[in-house]
Motif scaffolding. Structure first.
Motif, PDB file in Angstrom:
ATOM      1  N   PRO A 123      34.034  41.808  35.188  1.00  0.00           N
ATOM      2  CA  PRO A 123      35.235  42.283  34.480  1.00  0.00           C
ATOM      3  C   PRO A 123      34.919  43.152  33.275  1.00  0.00           C
ATOM      4  CG  PRO A 123      35.455  39.957  35.065  1.00  0.00           C
ATOM      5  CD  PRO A 123      34.050  40.350  35.381  1.00  0.00           C
ATOM      6  N   ASP A 165      41.078  40.237  27.847  1.00  0.00           N
ATOM      7  CA  ASP A 165      41.294  39.856  29.240  1.00  0.00           C
ATOM      8  C   ASP A 165      39.995  39.911  30.037  1.00  0.00           C
ATOM      9  OD1 ASP A 165      43.087  39.336  31.601  1.00  0.00           O
ATOM     10  OD2 ASP A 165      42.277  41.286  32.193  1.00  0.00           O
ATOM     11  N   ARG A 225      37.758  37.006  28.970  1.00  0.00           N
ATOM     12  CA  ARG A 225      38.209  35.714  29.510  1.00  0.00           C
ATOM     13  C   ARG A 225      37.785  35.553  30.969  1.00  0.00           C
ATOM     14  NH1 ARG A 225      42.223  34.704  32.634  1.00  0.00           N
ATOM     15  NH2 ARG A 225      43.126  36.777  32.295  1.00  0.00           N
ATOM     16  N   ARG A 226      37.997  36.593  31.769  1.00  0.00           N
ATOM     17  CA  ARG A 226      37.625  36.503  33.182  1.00  0.00           C
ATOM     18  C   ARG A 226      36.110  36.410  33.350  1.00  0.00           C
ATOM     19  NH1 ARG A 226      39.118  41.114  35.926  1.00  0.00           N
ATOM     20  NH2 ARG A 226      39.723  42.274  34.063  1.00  0.00           N
ATOM     21  N   THR A 227      35.369  37.078  32.464  1.00  0.00           N
ATOM     22  CA  THR A 227      33.907  36.999  32.530  1.00  0.00           C
ATOM     23  C   THR A 227      33.421  35.598  32.182  1.00  0.00           C
ATOM     24  OG1 THR A 227      33.730  39.341  31.928  1.00  0.00           O
ATOM     25  CG2 THR A 227      31.764  37.988  31.651  1.00  0.00           C
ATOM     26  N   LYS A 237      35.015  32.788  32.626  1.00  0.00           N
ATOM     27  CA  LYS A 237      35.297  31.924  33.774  1.00  0.00           C
ATOM     28  C   LYS A 237      34.255  32.104  34.866  1.00  0.00           C
ATOM     29  CE  LYS A 237      40.309  31.356  33.334  1.00  0.00           C
ATOM     30  NZ  LYS A 237      41.629  31.578  33.999  1.00  0.00           N
ATOM     31  N   LEU A 238      33.797  33.329  35.034  1.00  0.00           N
ATOM     32  CA  LEU A 238      32.794  33.616  36.053  1.00  0.00           C
ATOM     33  C   LEU A 238      31.425  33.061  35.667  1.00  0.00           C
ATOM     34  CD1 LEU A 238      32.209  35.231  38.704  1.00  0.00           C
ATOM     35  CD2 LEU A 238      31.671  37.180  37.246  1.00  0.00           C
TER      36      LEU A 238
END
Length: 452
Positions: A93, A101, A104-106, A108-109
Protein backbone atom coordinates in the motif's frame (compact mmCIF):
# COMPACT_ATOMS: atom_id res chain seq x y z
CA UNK A 1 8.69 -36.22 -0.65
CA UNK A 2 8.32 -38.37 2.44
CA UNK A 3 4.56 -37.72 2.61
CA UNK A 4 4.14 -38.65 -1.07
CA UNK A 5 5.92 -41.99 -0.58
CA UNK A 6 3.68 -42.82 2.39
CA UNK A 7 0.56 -41.92 0.41
CA UNK A 8 1.66 -44.01 -2.60
CA UNK A 9 2.34 -46.98 -0.32
CA UNK A 10 -1.11 -46.61 1.24
CA UNK A 11 -2.79 -46.56 -2.19
CA UNK A 12 -0.83 -49.66 -3.27
CA UNK A 13 -1.85 -51.47 -0.08
CA UNK A 14 -5.52 -50.56 -0.64
CA UNK A 15 -5.57 -52.00 -4.16
CA UNK A 16 -3.76 -55.15 -3.00
CA UNK A 17 -6.32 -55.71 -0.25
CA UNK A 18 -9.22 -55.03 -2.64
CA UNK A 19 -7.84 -57.60 -5.08
CA UNK A 20 -7.26 -60.25 -2.42
CA UNK A 21 -10.69 -59.80 -0.83
CA UNK A 22 -12.77 -59.54 -4.03
CA UNK A 23 -10.89 -61.98 -6.25
CA UNK A 24 -9.24 -64.54 -3.92
CA UNK A 25 -11.18 -64.76 -0.68
CA UNK A 26 -14.67 -64.41 -2.18
CA UNK A 27 -16.22 -67.28 -4.13
CA UNK A 28 -17.26 -66.66 -6.79
CA UNK A 29 -14.98 -63.65 -7.48
CA UNK A 30 -16.63 -60.25 -7.92
CA UNK A 31 -16.88 -58.84 -11.46
CA UNK A 32 -14.28 -56.31 -12.59
CA UNK A 33 -16.55 -53.22 -12.44
CA UNK A 34 -17.56 -53.55 -8.74
CA UNK A 35 -13.94 -54.36 -7.85
CA UNK A 36 -12.62 -51.24 -9.57
CA UNK A 37 -15.41 -49.13 -8.04
CA UNK A 38 -14.52 -50.24 -4.51
CA UNK A 39 -10.83 -49.51 -5.14
CA UNK A 40 -11.50 -46.04 -6.56
CA UNK A 41 -13.78 -45.05 -3.65
CA UNK A 42 -11.23 -46.16 -1.05
CA UNK A 43 -8.38 -44.43 -2.92
CA UNK A 44 -10.25 -41.11 -3.12
CA UNK A 45 -11.13 -41.32 0.58
CA UNK A 46 -7.47 -41.83 1.53
CA UNK A 47 -6.17 -39.06 -0.76
CA UNK A 48 -8.70 -36.50 0.50
CA UNK A 49 -8.17 -37.43 4.12
CA UNK A 50 -4.39 -37.52 4.09
CA UNK A 51 -2.42 -34.19 4.35
CA UNK A 52 0.17 -35.25 1.83
CA UNK A 53 3.13 -33.24 0.58
CA UNK A 54 1.21 -32.61 -2.64
CA UNK A 55 -1.80 -31.04 -0.88
CA UNK A 56 0.04 -29.40 1.98
CA UNK A 57 -1.12 -29.33 5.60
CA UNK A 58 -4.73 -28.72 6.51
CA UNK A 59 -5.80 -25.09 6.90
CA UNK A 60 -6.56 -25.44 10.62
CA UNK A 61 -3.17 -26.98 11.33
CA UNK A 62 -1.43 -24.27 9.37
CA UNK A 63 -3.19 -21.55 11.35
CA UNK A 64 -2.32 -23.19 14.65
CA UNK A 65 1.29 -23.48 13.55
CA UNK A 66 1.37 -19.82 12.54
CA UNK A 67 0.00 -18.63 15.86
CA UNK A 68 2.44 -20.81 17.76
CA UNK A 69 5.31 -19.38 15.74
CA UNK A 70 4.21 -15.82 16.50
CA UNK A 71 3.86 -16.47 20.21
CA UNK A 72 7.29 -18.04 20.36
CA UNK A 73 8.82 -15.03 18.63
CA UNK A 74 10.30 -17.18 15.88
CA UNK A 75 10.27 -16.55 12.13
CA UNK A 76 8.40 -19.20 10.16
CA UNK A 77 10.23 -19.19 6.81
CA UNK A 78 8.45 -22.39 5.77
CA UNK A 79 4.98 -20.87 6.05
CA UNK A 80 3.75 -19.21 2.82
CA UNK A 81 2.98 -15.52 3.22
CA UNK A 82 5.60 -14.89 5.92
CA UNK A 83 8.81 -12.94 5.48
CA UNK A 84 10.32 -10.16 3.41
CA UNK A 85 10.64 -12.31 0.29
CA UNK A 86 6.90 -12.95 0.20
CA UNK A 87 6.16 -9.25 0.67
CA UNK A 88 8.33 -8.39 -2.32
CA UNK A 89 5.83 -9.99 -4.69
CA UNK A 90 2.72 -8.58 -3.03
CA UNK A 91 1.09 -5.20 -3.50
CA UNK A 92 2.50 -2.72 -0.98
CA UNK A 93 0.00 0.00 0.00
CA UNK A 94 2.86 2.46 0.69
CA UNK A 95 3.57 2.39 -3.06
CA UNK A 96 0.96 5.15 -3.23
CA UNK A 97 2.80 7.32 -0.68
CA UNK A 98 3.14 7.80 3.08
CA UNK A 99 -0.50 8.41 4.01
CA UNK A 100 -2.61 7.28 6.97
CA UNK A 101 -4.70 4.90 4.89
CA UNK A 102 -1.68 3.34 3.17
CA UNK A 103 0.14 3.05 6.52
CA UNK A 104 -2.85 1.35 8.17
CA UNK A 105 -3.17 -1.24 5.40
CA UNK A 106 0.59 -1.82 5.46
CA UNK A 107 0.57 -2.42 9.22
CA UNK A 108 -2.21 -4.99 8.83
CA UNK A 109 -0.15 -6.73 6.19
CA UNK A 110 3.09 -6.68 8.20
CA UNK A 111 1.87 -7.62 11.67
CA UNK A 112 1.66 -11.41 11.07
CA UNK A 113 5.01 -11.34 9.24
CA UNK A 114 7.18 -9.51 11.75
CA UNK A 115 6.51 -11.63 14.86
CA UNK A 116 5.42 -8.60 16.87
CA UNK A 117 2.44 -7.91 19.09
CA UNK A 118 2.05 -4.42 17.60
CA UNK A 119 3.24 -2.66 14.44
CA UNK A 120 3.40 1.09 13.89
CA UNK A 121 4.28 3.42 11.02
CA UNK A 122 4.93 7.11 11.65
CA UNK A 123 6.12 10.14 9.76
CA UNK A 124 8.72 12.38 11.40
CA UNK A 125 6.25 13.77 13.95
CA UNK A 126 2.96 11.87 14.14
CA UNK A 127 1.61 8.34 14.20
CA UNK A 128 0.14 7.33 10.85
CA UNK A 129 -0.99 3.84 11.87
CA UNK A 130 -0.75 1.58 14.92
CA UNK A 131 -2.19 -1.93 15.21
CA UNK A 132 -1.92 -4.05 18.35
CA UNK A 133 -1.83 -3.59 22.15
CA UNK A 134 -1.88 0.10 23.05
CA UNK A 135 -4.21 1.22 20.24
CA UNK A 136 -6.24 3.17 22.79
CA UNK A 137 -3.51 5.80 23.19
CA UNK A 138 -1.22 5.26 20.16
CA UNK A 139 -3.78 6.90 17.91
CA UNK A 140 -3.29 7.66 14.19
CA UNK A 141 -2.94 11.37 13.56
CA UNK A 142 -1.67 12.04 17.07
CA UNK A 143 1.87 12.74 18.26
CA UNK A 144 4.26 9.83 18.84
CA UNK A 145 3.70 8.50 22.36
CA UNK A 146 7.12 6.90 22.84
CA UNK A 147 10.56 8.45 23.17
CA UNK A 148 12.12 5.64 21.13
CA UNK A 149 10.44 6.51 17.80
CA UNK A 150 11.55 10.19 17.75
CA UNK A 151 15.05 8.97 18.66
CA UNK A 152 15.09 6.76 15.55
CA UNK A 153 14.05 9.77 13.44
CA UNK A 154 16.75 12.03 14.90
CA UNK A 155 19.57 9.49 14.67
CA UNK A 156 18.52 7.97 11.37
CA UNK A 157 19.41 4.56 12.80
CA UNK A 158 17.56 1.54 14.15
CA UNK A 159 16.65 1.85 17.82
CA UNK A 160 16.39 -1.35 19.90
CA UNK A 161 14.82 -1.15 23.37
CA UNK A 162 14.50 -4.06 25.78
CA UNK A 163 12.50 -2.60 28.65
CA UNK A 164 9.60 -0.29 29.40
CA UNK A 165 11.88 2.61 30.30
CA UNK A 166 13.62 2.41 26.93
CA UNK A 167 10.29 2.46 25.10
CA UNK A 168 9.36 5.59 27.02
CA UNK A 169 5.60 5.53 26.45
CA UNK A 170 3.77 8.50 27.95
CA UNK A 171 1.08 6.23 29.37
CA UNK A 172 2.42 4.44 32.43
CA UNK A 173 0.28 1.31 32.05
CA UNK A 174 1.13 0.76 28.36
CA UNK A 175 1.49 -2.94 27.56
CA UNK A 176 4.52 -2.45 25.29
CA UNK A 177 7.78 -3.57 26.95
CA UNK A 178 10.28 -3.86 24.06
CA UNK A 179 10.62 -2.67 20.49
CA UNK A 180 12.70 -2.46 17.33
CA UNK A 181 12.18 0.82 15.44
CA UNK A 182 13.83 1.35 12.03
CA UNK A 183 13.85 4.60 10.01
CA UNK A 184 12.07 4.92 6.66
CA UNK A 185 14.00 6.91 4.06
CA UNK A 186 13.59 8.53 0.69
CA UNK A 187 17.17 8.75 -0.50
CA UNK A 188 19.16 10.00 2.49
CA UNK A 189 16.19 11.83 4.03
CA UNK A 190 14.38 10.18 6.96
CA UNK A 191 10.62 10.47 6.39
CA UNK A 192 9.26 8.19 9.10
CA UNK A 193 9.69 4.98 11.08
CA UNK A 194 8.58 1.36 11.12
CA UNK A 195 8.19 0.10 14.68
CA UNK A 196 7.57 -3.46 15.87
CA UNK A 197 6.60 -3.74 19.55
CA UNK A 198 6.33 -6.64 22.00
CA UNK A 199 4.34 -7.04 25.20
CA UNK A 200 7.29 -9.03 26.56
CA UNK A 201 10.98 -8.26 27.02
CA UNK A 202 11.84 -10.55 24.08
CA UNK A 203 12.63 -8.13 21.27
CA UNK A 204 11.34 -8.68 17.72
CA UNK A 205 13.87 -9.96 15.12
CA UNK A 206 15.95 -6.84 14.40
CA UNK A 207 17.31 -7.94 11.02
CA UNK A 208 13.85 -8.68 9.66
CA UNK A 209 12.51 -5.30 10.82
CA UNK A 210 15.45 -3.50 9.19
CA UNK A 211 15.04 -5.45 5.95
CA UNK A 212 11.33 -4.65 5.90
CA UNK A 213 12.05 -0.96 6.53
CA UNK A 214 14.47 -0.93 3.58
CA UNK A 215 11.83 -2.51 1.35
CA UNK A 216 9.19 0.00 2.44
CA UNK A 217 11.70 2.81 1.84
CA UNK A 218 12.20 1.54 -1.71
CA UNK A 219 8.45 1.69 -2.33
CA UNK A 220 8.31 5.20 -0.89
CA UNK A 221 11.12 6.26 -3.25
CA UNK A 222 9.20 4.81 -6.20
CA UNK A 223 6.08 6.68 -5.07
CA UNK A 224 8.11 9.90 -4.87
CA UNK A 225 9.46 9.35 -8.39
CA UNK A 226 5.94 8.77 -9.69
CA UNK A 227 4.77 11.96 -8.03
CA UNK A 228 7.66 13.96 -9.50
CA UNK A 229 6.95 12.59 -12.97
CA UNK A 230 3.29 13.53 -12.64
CA UNK A 231 4.22 17.02 -11.45
CA UNK A 232 6.61 17.44 -14.39
CA UNK A 233 3.95 16.30 -16.85
CA UNK A 234 1.40 18.62 -15.23
CA UNK A 235 3.83 21.54 -15.39
CA UNK A 236 4.42 21.00 -19.12
CA UNK A 237 0.71 20.70 -19.79
CA UNK A 238 -0.13 23.78 -17.70
CA UNK A 239 2.54 25.77 -19.53
CA UNK A 240 1.10 24.63 -22.83
CA UNK A 241 -2.39 25.74 -21.83
CA UNK A 242 -1.28 29.06 -20.39
CA UNK A 243 0.92 30.17 -23.29
CA UNK A 244 -1.25 29.89 -26.39
CA UNK A 245 0.65 31.36 -29.33
CA UNK A 246 -0.30 35.08 -29.46
CA UNK A 247 0.51 35.21 -33.20
CA UNK A 248 -2.10 32.53 -33.89
CA UNK A 249 -4.69 34.48 -31.88
CA UNK A 250 -3.70 37.77 -33.55
CA UNK A 251 -4.00 36.30 -37.06
CA UNK A 252 -7.39 34.69 -36.36
CA UNK A 253 -8.78 37.90 -34.85
CA UNK A 254 -7.58 39.82 -37.91
CA UNK A 255 -9.36 37.30 -40.13
CA UNK A 256 -12.57 37.64 -38.10
CA UNK A 257 -12.35 41.45 -38.22
CA UNK A 258 -11.94 41.42 -42.00
CA UNK A 259 -15.09 39.30 -42.38
CA UNK A 260 -17.18 41.17 -39.81
CA UNK A 261 -18.67 43.65 -42.34
CA UNK A 262 -18.83 41.57 -45.50
CA UNK A 263 -19.67 38.17 -43.99
CA UNK A 264 -21.03 38.73 -40.46
CA UNK A 265 -22.45 35.20 -40.09
CA UNK A 266 -19.12 33.64 -41.01
CA UNK A 267 -17.33 35.98 -38.58
CA UNK A 268 -19.75 34.98 -35.82
CA UNK A 269 -19.16 31.30 -36.56
CA UNK A 270 -15.40 31.82 -36.37
CA UNK A 271 -15.75 33.56 -33.00
CA UNK A 272 -17.72 30.60 -31.66
CA UNK A 273 -15.09 28.16 -32.90
CA UNK A 274 -12.31 30.28 -31.43
CA UNK A 275 -14.05 30.22 -28.04
CA UNK A 276 -14.43 26.43 -28.31
CA UNK A 277 -10.73 26.14 -29.14
CA UNK A 278 -9.63 28.10 -26.06
CA UNK A 279 -12.21 26.48 -23.79
CA UNK A 280 -10.90 23.01 -24.60
CA UNK A 281 -7.22 24.02 -24.41
CA UNK A 282 -7.58 25.67 -21.01
CA UNK A 283 -10.25 23.63 -19.23
CA UNK A 284 -9.48 20.06 -20.28
CA UNK A 285 -8.60 18.16 -17.09
CA UNK A 286 -6.09 15.36 -16.68
CA UNK A 287 -3.37 14.12 -19.00
CA UNK A 288 -5.51 11.82 -21.16
CA UNK A 289 -8.66 12.31 -23.22
CA UNK A 290 -10.68 10.33 -25.72
CA UNK A 291 -9.38 10.56 -29.27
CA UNK A 292 -12.81 11.82 -30.35
CA UNK A 293 -12.33 14.93 -28.17
CA UNK A 294 -8.82 15.58 -29.49
CA UNK A 295 -10.08 14.98 -33.04
CA UNK A 296 -12.83 17.58 -32.57
CA UNK A 297 -10.20 19.99 -31.19
CA UNK A 298 -8.02 19.44 -34.27
CA UNK A 299 -10.94 20.05 -36.63
CA UNK A 300 -11.82 23.24 -34.75
CA UNK A 301 -8.24 24.44 -35.16
CA UNK A 302 -8.21 23.51 -38.87
CA UNK A 303 -11.47 25.39 -39.50
CA UNK A 304 -9.88 28.53 -38.02
CA UNK A 305 -6.73 28.18 -40.11
CA UNK A 306 -8.72 27.47 -43.30
CA UNK A 307 -10.55 30.76 -42.78
CA UNK A 308 -7.14 32.46 -42.95
CA UNK A 309 -5.38 30.36 -45.62
CA UNK A 310 -8.42 29.73 -47.79
CA UNK A 311 -7.89 27.24 -50.63
CA UNK A 312 -4.15 27.12 -49.93
CA UNK A 313 -4.83 24.72 -47.05
CA UNK A 314 -6.38 21.34 -47.82
CA UNK A 315 -6.89 18.67 -45.15
CA UNK A 316 -7.59 14.95 -45.52
CA UNK A 317 -8.77 12.79 -42.60
CA UNK A 318 -8.42 9.00 -42.49
CA UNK A 319 -9.72 7.97 -39.07
CA UNK A 320 -10.55 4.40 -38.05
CA UNK A 321 -13.87 4.52 -36.12
CA UNK A 322 -12.38 2.15 -33.51
CA UNK A 323 -9.81 4.78 -32.54
CA UNK A 324 -12.44 7.33 -31.48
CA UNK A 325 -12.96 5.74 -28.05
CA UNK A 326 -9.26 5.16 -27.30
CA UNK A 327 -7.48 7.54 -24.94
CA UNK A 328 -4.58 9.72 -26.04
CA UNK A 329 -2.48 12.43 -24.34
CA UNK A 330 -4.20 15.80 -24.16
CA UNK A 331 -2.97 18.49 -26.59
CA UNK A 332 -0.59 16.22 -28.48
CA UNK A 333 -2.25 15.69 -31.88
CA UNK A 334 -3.13 19.35 -32.45
CA UNK A 335 0.48 20.58 -32.09
CA UNK A 336 1.57 17.99 -34.68
CA UNK A 337 -1.09 19.27 -37.08
CA UNK A 338 -0.15 22.88 -36.32
CA UNK A 339 3.48 22.10 -37.13
CA UNK A 340 2.38 20.78 -40.51
CA UNK A 341 0.17 23.81 -41.22
CA UNK A 342 2.54 26.57 -40.08
CA UNK A 343 5.92 25.22 -41.08
CA UNK A 344 4.94 22.97 -43.97
CA UNK A 345 2.04 24.57 -45.81
CA UNK A 346 2.30 28.15 -44.48
CA UNK A 347 5.79 28.58 -45.94
CA UNK A 348 4.76 27.23 -49.36
CA UNK A 349 3.27 29.95 -51.62
CA UNK A 350 0.97 27.61 -53.52
CA UNK A 351 -0.16 25.85 -50.32
CA UNK A 352 -0.62 22.13 -49.92
CA UNK A 353 -2.36 19.30 -48.10
CA UNK A 354 -2.16 18.07 -44.51
CA UNK A 355 -3.20 14.48 -43.80
CA UNK A 356 -4.21 13.02 -40.44
CA UNK A 357 -4.43 9.25 -40.17
CA UNK A 358 -5.29 7.25 -37.03
CA UNK A 359 -5.53 3.51 -36.47
CA UNK A 360 -5.92 1.01 -33.63
CA UNK A 361 -3.97 -2.25 -33.73
CA UNK A 362 -5.71 -4.75 -31.41
CA UNK A 363 -2.90 -7.30 -31.79
CA UNK A 364 -0.10 -5.05 -30.55
CA UNK A 365 -2.57 -2.97 -28.49
CA UNK A 366 -1.29 0.32 -29.87
CA UNK A 367 -2.86 3.50 -31.20
CA UNK A 368 -1.06 4.85 -34.28
CA UNK A 369 -1.33 8.49 -35.35
CA UNK A 370 0.27 9.84 -38.54
CA UNK A 371 0.44 13.51 -39.52
CA UNK A 372 1.95 14.31 -42.91
CA UNK A 373 2.17 17.27 -45.26
CA UNK A 374 3.54 18.01 -48.73
CA UNK A 375 5.04 21.34 -47.68
CA UNK A 376 8.61 22.66 -47.60
CA UNK A 377 9.91 19.95 -45.24
CA UNK A 378 12.07 20.20 -42.14
CA UNK A 379 15.50 21.80 -42.02
CA UNK A 380 18.21 19.06 -42.19
CA UNK A 381 20.07 20.49 -39.18
CA UNK A 382 16.93 20.44 -37.06
CA UNK A 383 16.20 16.89 -38.20
CA UNK A 384 19.74 15.83 -37.27
CA UNK A 385 19.43 17.33 -33.78
CA UNK A 386 16.09 15.60 -33.23
CA UNK A 387 17.33 12.19 -34.32
CA UNK A 388 20.53 12.42 -32.26
CA UNK A 389 18.87 14.02 -29.22
CA UNK A 390 21.27 17.00 -29.18
CA UNK A 391 20.12 20.41 -28.01
CA UNK A 392 21.63 23.78 -28.69
CA UNK A 393 22.79 25.74 -25.61
CA UNK A 394 19.96 27.90 -24.30
CA UNK A 395 17.39 26.29 -26.58
CA UNK A 396 13.93 26.61 -25.10
CA UNK A 397 11.81 23.49 -24.74
CA UNK A 398 8.46 24.96 -25.75
CA UNK A 399 5.70 23.62 -27.95
CA UNK A 400 4.36 24.91 -31.20
CA UNK A 401 1.59 26.69 -29.34
CA UNK A 402 3.96 28.82 -27.28
CA UNK A 403 6.79 30.22 -29.39
CA UNK A 404 5.98 33.82 -30.41
CA UNK A 405 8.86 34.17 -32.91
CA UNK A 406 9.55 30.81 -34.50
CA UNK A 407 12.19 30.19 -37.08
CA UNK A 408 10.78 28.02 -39.83
CA UNK A 409 11.71 24.37 -39.32
CA UNK A 410 13.72 24.99 -36.15
CA UNK A 411 10.68 25.79 -34.04
CA UNK A 412 8.90 22.70 -35.35
CA UNK A 413 11.79 20.63 -34.00
CA UNK A 414 11.57 22.30 -30.60
CA UNK A 415 7.84 21.56 -30.46
CA UNK A 416 8.38 17.91 -31.31
CA UNK A 417 11.03 17.65 -28.61
CA UNK A 418 8.59 18.99 -26.03
CA UNK A 419 5.93 16.52 -27.14
CA UNK A 420 8.49 13.73 -26.82
CA UNK A 421 9.31 14.82 -23.26
CA UNK A 422 5.62 14.79 -22.31
CA UNK A 423 5.14 11.33 -23.81
CA UNK A 424 8.23 10.10 -21.99
CA UNK A 425 6.80 11.23 -18.65
CA UNK A 426 3.48 9.50 -19.40
CA UNK A 427 4.60 6.26 -21.07
CA UNK A 428 8.31 5.80 -20.35
CA UNK A 429 9.77 3.73 -23.19
CA UNK A 430 6.38 2.32 -24.27
CA UNK A 431 5.83 4.78 -27.12
CA UNK A 432 7.45 5.62 -30.44
CA UNK A 433 7.69 9.06 -32.08
CA UNK A 434 9.40 9.15 -35.47
CA UNK A 435 10.01 11.96 -37.99
CA UNK A 436 10.90 11.55 -41.64
CA UNK A 437 11.18 13.66 -44.79
CA UNK A 438 10.08 11.74 -47.91
CA UNK A 439 11.89 12.31 -51.21
CA UNK A 440 8.65 13.70 -52.62
CA UNK A 441 8.83 16.52 -50.06
CA UNK A 442 7.08 17.47 -46.87
CA UNK A 443 7.34 15.96 -43.40
CA UNK A 444 5.84 12.84 -41.82
CA UNK A 445 5.42 12.46 -38.06
CA UNK A 446 4.28 9.08 -36.74
CA UNK A 447 3.27 8.41 -33.15
CA UNK A 448 2.52 5.03 -31.55
CA UNK A 449 1.28 4.84 -27.97
CA UNK A 450 -0.17 2.04 -25.81
CA UNK A 451 -3.87 1.43 -26.39
CA UNK A 452 -6.01 2.68 -23.51
Amino acid sequence: MRGSVILASAVLLIWTMVYVITQVMVTPALPVLPTVGIGVVLTIAVVLGYPSALRGPRGSRSLRGNRAGVRAGSVRDDVPGHGVGELAIRAIPLRSGLTQDAARRTCKLLRPMLSGDAVSITDTENILAYIGPGEDHHRPGGAMQTTAAPRAVRKGKTVVVRDKTGVGCRKSDCEVLSAVIAPLRIGTRVVGTLGVYQATTVIPPQQMVEDMAKMLSLHLELAELDREKQLAASARLDALRAQINPHFLFNILNTIASKARTRPEEARELLLRLSEFFRYAVRQEGHMAEFAQEYFFVRTYISLEQARFGDRLQVRYDIDPQVLTSRVPVLTIQPLVENAVKHGIGSKPEGGTVRLRARVDPLTRTTSIRVSDDGVGMDPEVMARLTTGDREPGEMSETVLTDPTPAVGEHAGVGLRNISERLDSLFGDRYDLSISTPKSGGTVVELKIPLR
